[in-house]
Design a protein around this motif. Structure first.
Motif, PDB file in Angstrom:
ATOM      1  N   UNK A 288       0.495  -1.246  -0.155  1.00  0.00           N
ATOM      2  CA  UNK A 288      -0.257  -0.632   0.366  1.00  0.00           C
ATOM      3  C   UNK A 288       0.727   1.554  -0.119  1.00  0.00           C
ATOM      4  N   UNK A 289       1.703   1.216  -0.477  1.00  0.00           N
ATOM      5  CA  UNK A 289       3.123   2.803  -1.269  1.00  0.00           C
ATOM      6  C   UNK A 289       2.966   2.902  -2.075  1.00  0.00           C
ATOM      7  N   UNK A 290       2.897   4.215  -2.402  1.00  0.00           N
ATOM      8  CA  UNK A 290       2.757   4.671  -4.182  1.00  0.00           C
ATOM      9  C   UNK A 290       4.282   3.957  -4.630  1.00  0.00           C
ATOM     10  N   UNK A 291       4.486   3.344  -6.388  1.00  0.00           N
ATOM     11  CA  UNK A 291       5.642   3.591  -7.107  1.00  0.00           C
ATOM     12  C   UNK A 291       6.419   4.820  -7.135  1.00  0.00           C
ATOM     13  N   UNK A 292       7.742   3.883  -6.743  1.00  0.00           N
ATOM     14  CA  UNK A 292       8.337   5.497  -6.977  1.00  0.00           C
ATOM     15  C   UNK A 292       9.682   4.245  -8.275  1.00  0.00           C
TER      16      UNK A 292
ATOM     17  N   UNK B 158      13.525   4.844 -10.998  1.00  0.00           N
ATOM     18  CA  UNK B 158      14.923   5.613 -11.132  1.00  0.00           C
ATOM     19  C   UNK B 158      15.206   6.877 -10.806  1.00  0.00           C
ATOM     20  N   UNK B 159      14.263   7.368 -10.499  1.00  0.00           N
ATOM     21  CA  UNK B 159      14.733   9.181  -9.783  1.00  0.00           C
ATOM     22  C   UNK B 159      14.449   9.583  -9.135  1.00  0.00           C
ATOM     23  N   UNK B 160      14.045   8.317  -8.214  1.00  0.00           N
ATOM     24  CA  UNK B 160      14.290   8.645  -6.607  1.00  0.00           C
ATOM     25  C   UNK B 160      15.078   7.375  -5.853  1.00  0.00           C
ATOM     26  N   UNK B 161      16.270   7.184  -6.226  1.00  0.00           N
ATOM     27  CA  UNK B 161      16.859   5.971  -5.993  1.00  0.00           C
ATOM     28  C   UNK B 161      17.637   7.410  -4.945  1.00  0.00           C
ATOM     29  N   UNK B 162      18.036   8.731  -4.849  1.00  0.00           N
ATOM     30  CA  UNK B 162      18.982   8.668  -4.178  1.00  0.00           C
ATOM     31  C   UNK B 162      17.671   9.444  -2.484  1.00  0.00           C
ATOM     32  N   UNK B 163      16.743   9.675  -2.472  1.00  0.00           N
ATOM     33  CA  UNK B 163      15.881   9.638  -1.226  1.00  0.00           C
ATOM     34  C   UNK B 163      16.432   8.674  -0.041  1.00  0.00           C
ATOM     35  N   UNK B 164      16.376   9.615   1.344  1.00  0.00           N
ATOM     36  CA  UNK B 164      16.817   9.334   1.990  1.00  0.00           C
ATOM     37  C   UNK B 164      15.628   7.841   2.733  1.00  0.00           C
ATOM     38  N   UNK B 165      16.092   6.788   3.133  1.00  0.00           N
ATOM     39  CA  UNK B 165      14.576   6.283   3.549  1.00  0.00           C
ATOM     40  C   UNK B 165      14.623   6.366   4.600  1.00  0.00           C
TER      41      UNK B 165
ATOM     42  N   UNK C  16      11.480  11.523   4.641  1.00  0.00           N
ATOM     43  CA  UNK C  16      11.821  12.047   2.784  1.00  0.00           C
ATOM     44  C   UNK C  16      11.265  11.236   2.157  1.00  0.00           C
ATOM     45  N   UNK C  17      10.401   9.911   2.413  1.00  0.00           N
ATOM     46  CA  UNK C  17       9.757   9.313   1.359  1.00  0.00           C
ATOM     47  C   UNK C  17       8.726  10.252   1.239  1.00  0.00           C
ATOM     48  N   UNK C  18       7.955  10.274   2.311  1.00  0.00           N
ATOM     49  CA  UNK C  18       6.798  10.959   2.257  1.00  0.00           C
ATOM     50  C   UNK C  18       6.730  12.522   1.554  1.00  0.00           C
ATOM     51  N   UNK C  19       8.271  13.030   1.100  1.00  0.00           N
ATOM     52  CA  UNK C  19       8.512  14.468   0.794  1.00  0.00           C
ATOM     53  C   UNK C  19       8.500  14.262  -0.669  1.00  0.00           C
ATOM     54  N   UNK C  20       8.968  12.863  -1.295  1.00  0.00           N
ATOM     55  CA  UNK C  20       9.179  12.461  -2.553  1.00  0.00           C
ATOM     56  C   UNK C  20       7.202  11.715  -3.246  1.00  0.00           C
ATOM     57  N   UNK C  21       6.800  11.022  -2.509  1.00  0.00           N
ATOM     58  CA  UNK C  21       4.987  11.008  -2.636  1.00  0.00           C
ATOM     59  C   UNK C  21       4.921   9.911  -2.185  1.00  0.00           C
ATOM     60  N   UNK C  22       5.840   8.950  -1.150  1.00  0.00           N
ATOM     61  CA  UNK C  22       5.484   7.847  -1.657  1.00  0.00           C
ATOM     62  C   UNK C  22       5.484   7.508   0.253  1.00  0.00           C
ATOM     63  N   UNK C  23       5.245   6.765   1.261  1.00  0.00           N
ATOM     64  CA  UNK C  23       5.676   6.240   2.307  1.00  0.00           C
ATOM     65  C   UNK C  23       6.609   5.418   2.678  1.00  0.00           C
ATOM     66  N   UNK C  24       7.307   5.737   3.733  1.00  0.00           N
ATOM     67  CA  UNK C  24       8.070   3.808   4.019  1.00  0.00           C
ATOM     68  C   UNK C  24       7.295   2.899   4.033  1.00  0.00           C
ATOM     69  N   UNK C  25       6.412   3.589   5.050  1.00  0.00           N
ATOM     70  CA  UNK C  25       5.757   1.579   4.705  1.00  0.00           C
ATOM     71  C   UNK C  25       6.268   1.050   6.318  1.00  0.00           C
ATOM     72  N   UNK C  26       5.878  -0.455   5.561  1.00  0.00           N
ATOM     73  CA  UNK C  26       6.976  -1.247   6.209  1.00  0.00           C
ATOM     74  C   UNK C  26       8.861  -1.532   6.187  1.00  0.00           C
TER      75      UNK C  26
END
Ligand SMILES: Cc1cc2nc3c(=O)[nH]c(=O)nc-3n(C[C@H](O)[C@H](O)[C@H](O)COP(=O)(O)O)c2cc1C
Ligand code: SF4
Ligand code: FES
Lengths: 154, 424
Positions: free
Chosen positions: B288-292, B294-301, B305-315
């Motif tokens: 139940x999280x949004x797809x990321x 290539x362009x998101x590979x640098x995101x900090x988990x 941070x994951x919320x800021x790019x439009x998804x969720x760290x979830x589990x």
């Protein structure tokens, strides 16, 4: 009739909860262990034992995936059909099982040996595809291994 | 690098017995906690900035602080460990339960102490058979050694702990669904407020925490909040169990600092993509999280941070989509899961999910029609957060809406070519 052991096990379980009714799903699982599935007759007996109506208990029973209200075979195969297993080749394993057993989901082989059911993610996604037979987890499945696994369950 | 949560793991063997666990410092944190008032335990956890690992990332200490305390509080109170783990793609709690059951039990006793609970349940899904055996054994051992029961370690604390094995349903993992299931009813959500911390199990104050959340507690008490925050590379405290599945070289589970980059997880730990496959997208934290992409590979988990790019760290368990797997088929598989597991309590979810599932099936099978994509988009808006009783339906919309955004061409190709381009 509920056996002595069944009654005792349900009573034991009931001590863990504030109200007797809370033990409904567990009581059904306890009798299902012995009888493989929950017939209307069994449901009525358990409901009476817990002081519930059969309808009340049935509404609980039908909410849960692992309480069987129809007969199942001697062994139940649950194959994970969730996302990681799907990516890693679940469909091939499933199709091979369909072909080997001559049944599809929800059905029991004519010799009563196996019932085949899909199940949600088994928490073994890193070793997908995965399935459980009775209580045993099998991972990293491919069609070739299925025959050997089925052999173990007569 | 410190790996507190997995330090006792010895996969393939029986987990530490209570004697072994004690030898490695086990139950010392409980002794320490019992020497300070419950509110101080709450404060330490709050200061650690531990955020719940069950998916939503709510601050654990904050959650505890909503429980009414003191002699006038309603009783009994309950502390519940959520070990239902049915989110597709998620396999972290099983490792914790199987490989260090005492860590969970010790954490749960401390959690119960912090909110002055007298009862604790570990709510476990049935399919985790090995975990069930090991937790059962560990609870019995803890009773024998006086860590559970009456007057624990002569502190005056009483705690009764039970293992509850579920009869299976994804909704049982949802906080209120879980409480319903424990009460022996159909698993449904409830309207909030009141929150469970005030009115939970049998109407009494209840805290529900995820297994991984609970695993962190003893380490925070043992080593202090500052040490705990220091484990992390970002603002959220601690380490995290990250997992990767899909066509990578080394699928698996690792305990790593919160805030490591997605790329580091995928390349250094999971070994990158298998020979012949390229990364097309990924779900960062379960179904139940949004797809990321290539362009998101640098995101900090970490959660923010994951919320800021439009998804969720979830589990925190990544599902990788490769370029030889059909994204429409993958999303169809996810929608089948959610439609099947909907509890039917509210109309948008009960009616909407099967409809989406059928539309996805039609597209995947080459029977999609122009306009289908727009209809799916409409559905994602109808099932946005706030329109349903629980987070199942909005959660289901996350992979769908992001797939339409990132892989729209693939949806369109299915419709215009009237077939799945990935299947022979
Ligand atoms: C449909 C649904 C299923 C869920 N399943 C689980 C689960 O299996 N395990 C879990 O810990 N949280 C699950 N959650 C989240 C819980 O509702 C709750 O937020 C969590 O247990 C709180 O623990 P935490 O604060 O320690 O993260 C689920 C939520 C929803 C909406
Ligand atoms: S969103 Fe779905 S699962 Fe959640 S309460 Fe509504 S019908 Fe039930
Ligand atoms: S998706 Fe099959 S075990 Fe997780």
């Amino acid at each position: 009739m509920l056996s002595e052991e069944e009654r005792a096990e349900i009573e034991e379980e009931a001590t863990k909860y504030k109200y007797r009714k809370a033990v409904g799903p567990e009581a059904l699982k306890i009798v299902q262990k012995n009888r493989r599935w929950i017939s209307d007759e069994t449901l009525k007996e358990v409901a009476a034992f817990l002081g519930m109506t059969a309808d009340e208990l049935d509404s609980v029973a039908t909410c849960y995936n692992l309480i069987f209200r129809r007969p199942v075979g001697r062994h139940v195969i649950f194959i994970c059909d969730s996302v990681s297993c799907w990516i890693m080749g679940y469909e091939d394993v499933r199709d091979y099982l369909f072909q080997r057993l001559g049944v599809s989901f929800g059905q029991t082989t004519s010799d009563g040996r196996f019932t085949l059911l899909p199940i949600a993610c088994l928490g073994a996604c890193d070793e997908a595809p995965a399935m459980i037979v009775d209580e045993q987890l099998y991972t990293m499945l491919d069609a070739a291994q299925i025959d050997a696994i089925l052999e173990r369950y007569q | 690098m410190d790996k507190p949560l997995t330090q006792n793991f010895r996969i393939e063997e029986e987990p530490p017995s209570i004697q072994e666990y004690e030898k490695s410092g086990g139950y010392m944190a409980l002794r320490k906690a019992l020497e300070i008032p419950p509110q101080d335990v709450q404060r330490l956890v709050k200061e650690s900035n531990l955020r719940g690992r069950g998916g939503a990332g709510f601050q654990t200490g904050m959650k505890w602080s909503f429980v009414p305390m003191g002699p006038d509080a309603p009783r009994p109170k309950y502390y519940v460990v959520n070990a239902d783990e049915m989110e597709p793609g998620t396999f972290k709690d099983r490792y914790l339960l199987e490989n260090d059951p005492h860590q969970i039990i010790e954490g749960a006793i401390i959690g119960a102490y912090a909110i002055e609970a007298e009862f604790s349940y570990i709510f476990l899904r049935w399919e985790y058979r090995r975990a069930a055996r090991r937790i059962e054994k560990a609870i019995a051992e803890a009773y024998q050694r006086g860590y559970l029961g009456k007057n624990i370690l002569k502190s005056g604390m009483n705690l009764e702990m039970h293992l509850h094995v579920s009869a299976g349903r994804y909704m049982c993992g949802e906080e209120f669904g879980l409480l319903d299931a424990l009460e022996g009813r159909r698993a449904h959500p409830r309207a909030k407020p009141p929150f469970p911390q005030v009115c939970g199990l049998w109407g009494r104050p209840t805290v529900v925490n995820n297994v991984e959340t609970v695993a962190n507690i003893r380490h925070i008490i043992m080593n202090g909040p500052e040490w705990y925050r220091g484990l992390s590379l970002s603002g959220d405290g601690g380490t995290k169990l990250f997992g990767v599945s899909g066509k990578v070289r080394r699928p698996g589970l690792w305990e790593l600092p919160m805030g490591i980059s997605l790329e580091e997880l995928l390349v250094e730990h999971a070994g990158g993509m298998q020979e012949g496959y390229r990364l097309k997208g990924l779900l960062p934290g379960g179904a139940s999280t949004d797809f990321l992409t290539h362009e998101h590979l640098q995101v900090k988990l970490d959660f923010d941070s994951v919320q800021q790019i439009g998804s969720r760290l979830g589990t925190g368990t990544v599902v990788v989509l490769d370029d030889k797997t059909c994204p429409v088929g993958m999303v169809h598989n996810l929608m089948e899961f959610f439609a099947r597991e909907s509890c039917g309590w509210c109309t948008p979810c009960r009616e909407g999910l099967p409809w989406i599932e059928k539309t996805m099936a039609a597209i995947e099978n080459g029977n999609g029609k122009p306009g289908d994509i727009e209809m799916l988009e409409e559905q994602t808006r109808l099932m946005a957060p706030g329109n349903t009783f629980c987070a199942l339906a909005p959660g289901a919309m996350e992979p769908l809406q992001s797939a339409i955004k990132h892989f729209r061409d693939d949806f369109e190709r299915h419709i215009s070519e009237r077939r799945c381009p990935w299947r022979k």
